[in-house]
Design an enzyme around this catalytic site. Structure first.
Site, PDB file in Angstrom:
ATOM      1  N   GLU A 190      32.735  46.850  28.376  1.00  0.00           N
ATOM      2  CA  GLU A 190      32.653  45.856  28.010  1.00  0.00           C
ATOM      3  C   GLU A 190      33.952  44.990  27.770  1.00  0.00           C
ATOM      4  O   GLU A 190      34.002  44.535  26.560  1.00  0.00           O
ATOM      5  CB  GLU A 190      31.745  45.726  26.696  1.00  0.00           C
ATOM      6  CG  GLU A 190      30.323  46.589  26.806  1.00  0.00           C
ATOM      7  CD  GLU A 190      29.444  46.662  25.498  1.00  0.00           C
ATOM      8  OE1 GLU A 190      29.796  45.900  24.766  1.00  0.00           O
ATOM      9  OE2 GLU A 190      28.584  47.137  25.490  1.00  0.00           O
ATOM     10  N   ASP A 238      36.878  42.821  26.826  1.00  0.00           N
ATOM     11  CA  ASP A 238      37.203  41.523  26.724  1.00  0.00           C
ATOM     12  C   ASP A 238      38.317  41.413  25.611  1.00  0.00           C
ATOM     13  O   ASP A 238      38.613  42.338  24.829  1.00  0.00           O
ATOM     14  CB  ASP A 238      35.983  40.429  26.371  1.00  0.00           C
ATOM     15  CG  ASP A 238      35.213  40.688  25.047  1.00  0.00           C
ATOM     16  OD1 ASP A 238      35.458  41.523  24.483  1.00  0.00           O
ATOM     17  OD2 ASP A 238      34.332  39.985  24.995  1.00  0.00           O
ATOM     18  N   HIS A 245      36.291  46.149  23.544  1.00  0.00           N
ATOM     19  CA  HIS A 245      36.457  44.716  23.053  1.00  0.00           C
ATOM     20  C   HIS A 245      37.678  44.807  22.135  1.00  0.00           C
ATOM     21  O   HIS A 245      37.893  45.336  21.160  1.00  0.00           O
ATOM     22  CB  HIS A 245      35.154  44.621  22.168  1.00  0.00           C
ATOM     23  CG  HIS A 245      33.965  44.579  22.917  1.00  0.00           C
ATOM     24  ND1 HIS A 245      33.750  43.514  23.652  1.00  0.00           N
ATOM     25  CD2 HIS A 245      32.854  45.234  22.963  1.00  0.00           C
ATOM     26  CE1 HIS A 245      32.457  43.623  24.152  1.00  0.00           C
ATOM     27  NE2 HIS A 245      32.045  44.679  23.861  1.00  0.00           N
TER      28      HIS A 245
HETATM   29  C1  XIL Z   1      26.540  41.025  22.775  1.00  0.00           C
HETATM   30  C2  XIL Z   1      25.893  39.931  23.505  1.00  0.00           C
HETATM   31  O1  XIL Z   1      26.869  39.515  24.507  1.00  0.00           O
HETATM   32  C3  XIL Z   1      25.370  38.646  22.946  1.00  0.00           C
HETATM   33  O2  XIL Z   1      24.957  37.494  23.773  1.00  0.00           O
HETATM   34  C4  XIL Z   1      24.214  39.127  22.112  1.00  0.00           C
HETATM   35  O3  XIL Z   1      23.851  37.934  21.067  1.00  0.00           O
HETATM   36  C5  XIL Z   1      24.827  40.122  20.928  1.00  0.00           C
HETATM   37  O4  XIL Z   1      25.127  41.490  21.765  1.00  0.00           O
HETATM   38  N1  XIL Z   1      28.573  45.730  21.970  1.00  0.00           N
HETATM   39  C6  XIL Z   1      27.475  45.930  22.766  1.00  0.00           C
HETATM   40  C7  XIL Z   1      26.758  44.619  23.297  1.00  0.00           C
HETATM   41  O5  XIL Z   1      26.867  46.793  23.359  1.00  0.00           O
HETATM   42  O6  XIL Z   1      25.366  44.776  24.007  1.00  0.00           O
HETATM   43  C8  XIL Z   1      26.997  43.270  22.748  1.00  0.00           C
HETATM   44  O7  XIL Z   1      26.486  42.175  23.424  1.00  0.00           O
HETATM   45  C9  XIL Z   1      28.686  43.126  22.492  1.00  0.00           C
HETATM   46  C10 XIL Z   1      28.843  44.374  21.510  1.00  0.00           C
END
Ligand code: XIL
Length: 397
Positions: free
Chosen positions: A289, A291, A258
């Site tokens: 994950e 983005d 992220h």
């Molecule tokens: C996030 C989801 O994208 C949202 O929809 C939810 O409200 C909160 O969680 N790290 C993670 C993910 O491991 O599970 C999280 O996902 C984003 C940060």
């Protein structure tokens, strides 16, 4: 003979990924790689390209494009929310499996692998669990039993259907937390102590001998000072090394990815170096994950291209840094984006002061952004000798 020749021709068409009815690629008429999907291009390197899936969007009859793009572009999927404990067991003893089952079924239809997310995390827990543990009606011994039972139940239900499990998520603090010295943070560490991490991996392994078991976290893209007191990557590296020494069945490290364009961020060589260090421990890696968000300044919100363009370019560049680094290490097995369209992204809801967005590879109307095309270019313009097919990871017993 005739049949054999026909079968061989068919195999070539399949191998080149050509669509039925299309003219098969030949040496003089190669496939135009820019027309191939991310998943097709990833397979040049045995690299799986994944996305988090919003189950409500996947089921929305008014939004067929969402489904089409999930199946066309990706060969790995992660449940954005529906495998989290609070969603699976909102009332003690009553599991709501339907949405998670549907994700598994959709993945099967689309010939996609599944990353299981998540078994142990301090967020999105059911309130019966947090309230009980905090007010003492659930004792420590009982809490440990509940955790073991949860892991066993969920992993067994999806046994043989999950490629990689995020067994433990975000167990480590950040330098901006209090105290600033990195430590095991959150609900589970507070109630059970750090030993829950090893327990969780052992319980998950007992329930599925074949799934790859991952530790998953953010801000571990590259090493910093090398001091585990303030370098989160080093802390996680040391943790993984110790788990392996203790014979704990951990198979991989998931780096969430992220990122934000307002930060310094790491370059490709720094990220590659970190992946290679983890591989040196005998672990697989994955970006789980990805983005890359930006601040939605007044100018961005007003549509000022002077403000929007640099953000889109910086976002694309950071997607590329992580993808090139992953390509460069044969133990980096998959690259998953946390949603592929700004129409369904967690960023605006979570980062609202100041407002942030523009984090994914397609806009709100599913138009590919520069990030999408740069990912494709990275997959196209890479190969031997520095980018080689992935090395499959064997689940550690
Ligand atoms: C996030 C989801 O994208 C949202 O929809 C939810 O409200 C909160 O969680 N790290 C993670 C993910 O491991 O599970 C999280 O996902 C984003 C940060």
């Amino acid at each position: 003979m005739q049949l054999k020749r026909w079968l061989a021709a068919g195999a070539v068409v399949l191998a080149t990924g050509a669509v039925a009815g299309a003219v098969p690629a030949t040496a003089s008429h190669p496939v135009d790689p820019s027309q191939q999907s991310l998943r097709q291009l990833g397979m040049r390197h045995d690299l799986y390209i994944g996305t988090a899936v919003d189950m409500a969007a996947l089921a929305d009859p008014a939004d067929p494009q969402y489904r089409q793009i999930v199946s066309r572009e990706f060969n790995s999927v992660t449940a954005e929310n529906v495998m989290k404990w609070g969603e699976l067991e909102p009332t003690r003893g009553t599991y709501n499996w339907a949405p998670a089952d549907e994700l598994i079924a959709a993945a099967k239809r689309n010939n996609q692998k599944v990353r299981g997310h998540v078994l142990v995390w301090h967020n999105q827990l059911p309130t019966w669990l947090t309230t009980g543990a905090n007010d003492g009606t659930i004792s420590k011994a009982e809490l440990r039993d509940i955790l073991k039972n949860h892991i066993t139940t969920v992993v067994k239900r999806y046994k043989g259907k999950i490629w990689q499990w995020d067994v433990v998520n975000e167990a480590v603090s950040d330098p901006w937390d209090n105290p600033p010295t990195l430590h095991y943070k959150g609900f589970w560490a507070q109630h059970l102590g750090p030993g829950y991490v090893a327990d969780a991996f052992r319980w998950a392994r007992a329930a599925d001998p074949k799934a790859l078991l991952f530790y998953n976290d953010y801000n571990i893209e590259a090493f910093g000072s090398g001091d585990p007191a303030n370098d989160k990557t080093q802390f996680v590296y040391d943790m993984a090394k110790q788990l392996l020494r203790d014979g704990v069945p951990i198979d991989g490290i998931g780096s969430q990815g992220h990122l934000g364009t307002q930060y310094g961020n790491y370059d490709t060589l720094q990220v590659t170096a970190a992946l290679k260090q983890f591989a040196g421990l005998g672990l697989a890696t994955a970006f789980t994950e990805v983005d890359v968000r930006s601040q939605l300044t007044a100018g961005v919100q007003a549509g000022d291209s002077n403000e929007i363009n640099p953000r889109l370019q910086a976002s694309a560049a950071n997607y590329s840094v992580l993808l090139q680094a992953c390509l460069a290490d044969r133990h980096c097995l998959s690259y998953t984006v946390w949603g592929f369209t700004d129409r369904h992204s967690w960023v605006p809801g979570w980062f609202s002061d100041p407002p942030e967005g523009l984090a994914t590879i397609m806009d709100e109307n599913y138009q590919p952004k520069r990030a999408y095309n740069l990912m494709k270019a990275d997959l196209i313009h890479s190969g031997p000798p520095y980018v080689l097919p992935r090395v499959p990871q064997k689940p550690r017993r």
